[in-house]
Design an enzyme around this catalytic site. Sequence first.
Site, PDB file in Angstrom:
ATOM      1  N   LYS A 220      66.539  50.604  44.845  1.00 57.60           N
ATOM      2  CA  LYS A 220      65.019  50.534  45.449  1.00 57.60           C
ATOM      3  C   LYS A 220      63.382  50.846  44.236  1.00 57.60           C
ATOM      4  CE  LYS A 220      61.633  52.338  47.576  1.00 57.60           C
ATOM      5  NZ  LYS A 220      60.502  51.993  47.760  1.00 57.60           N
ATOM      6  N   CYS A 274      53.094  53.520  45.127  1.00 54.48           N
ATOM      7  CA  CYS A 274      54.526  53.742  43.781  1.00 54.48           C
ATOM      8  C   CYS A 274      54.877  52.505  43.228  1.00 54.48           C
ATOM      9  CB  CYS A 274      55.035  52.631  45.478  1.00 54.48           C
ATOM     10  SG  CYS A 274      55.297  53.468  47.417  1.00 54.48           S
TER      11      CYS A 274
END
Length: 451
Positions: A220, A274
């Site tokens: 991720k 993010c």
Amino acid sequence: MKDTIIRKIIRRSAIVAVFGLGRIGLPIATTLTNVGFQVIGVDSNPEVLDAILKGKVHTSELYLNNMISRAIASRHLKVTSSGNVAVKESDIIIICVPTPVKENKTPDYSYIKDVCKTIALGLSKGKLIIVESTLPPKTTKNFVAPLLEEATRLKCGLDFWLAYCPERITPGNALEEFIKNDKIVGGYNTESAEVAAEFFRKFIKGNILLTDVATAEVAKLAENTFRDINIAFANQLALICEQAGVDVLETIKLANTHPRVNIHMPGPGVGGPCIPKDPYLLLHSFRSTDHDIIKTARQINDYMPKHIVKLILQGLKNTGKDVRSSRIAILGTAYKGNVDDPRLSPSKPIIHELIRLGAEAIVYDPQCNETFGAKRAYSLHEAIKGADCLLLITDHTAFKNLNLQEVKALMNGKPVIIDGKRIIDPQNAMSIGFAYYGVGFRLSSKRTLSQ
Ligand code: SAJ
């Protein structure tokens, strides 16, 4: 025990608790009601719960509020701040809380720690816990699992199952991508992976990709760090093109015709919840060497707002204007186009520097209320009227078809346009009489930036 939860998943009688009803958790909770699960949404913020109950969530996800209202009315979605009760009533618990970094760029574990402590209060045998929040490598095994085991004396992987299954949906398209995207399922152990995979198979149309928790955590972080590095390369390429007297857009367009090249787009900086922080999570507990591409990419992307200010000062200077007596219209404070989220937006450092330099800064963003201390305009016309410089920072669709003739007529003197997202046609702008500056647009030799 495993057969019981599998049976409930197959029958969709498993009850799901979703912790964290933000831009990731709420679309997930709502979508799960749509595919037949009973969901209990948990959030500690009463304002969040109130907005959900009223179907008035501030979101860039189309139809989300309609879906929420239907789910609440049909009682497929309940919301509460009582996390431990929600866990007791649930078979599957999904964690979607933020994992920010602190000022010193180290992970802030406070949210994930608080939610694990709450879950432990209601945890019993036979439940599946899925972590969707982005975590530094080895956190699920070395931090989450022990927190749950110590408080419950249950054995992770045996008495309850634990999997790390990161989300990669893009805000504004979360509802569609949650179902469509491939799903990485990192199991604390094999059985955990199997149970979690069975759950996702009930509604994920993409591939279910099984692995272990640590590999899933790194994968991720690798995705988002790759984007940050790729964007940094595009940004440095833009700076090179400005000095080389070529246009970076044409350069990238040509380079990307190579079958295995995919250069991203340059811009005014990298924002959002993010991409700017995940590289630091990936670096955490890694003994960085002197040659660190991840840190260097962060430095390049964090430099871009400064470059935008340089372009502004150059443009004002070349049109005989002084920043201290200039009115600068900033289009966009959201961190990217067609979202309402200002988190880590490049507009913030740009606006703060313009105000420090004495400019009059006025902001217009049809989707985001943030102004970062600048004046707020409630229309494009109000922002642009009397402006000496027009600054494009967010590529909202609303900004992509400006009538430059009308814009010029509203502006003061020889108008300057700074195209941070390269959404304006330079030739058209210059033919109308703008002093045009764009990230990666050739600076003619006499217009090189003062260092
Ligand atoms: N940006 C550029 N150039 C580009 C692409 C983006 O300058 O070519 C800038 C944007 O303007 C923005 C920042 O980078 O300021 C981040 O934008 P983004 O679209 O890459 O990413 P986010 O923040 O919307 O990231 C989300 C992430 N989703 C989750 O973590 C749940 C990420 O995993 C996805 O990869 C990303 O969406 C996506 O794919 O769109």
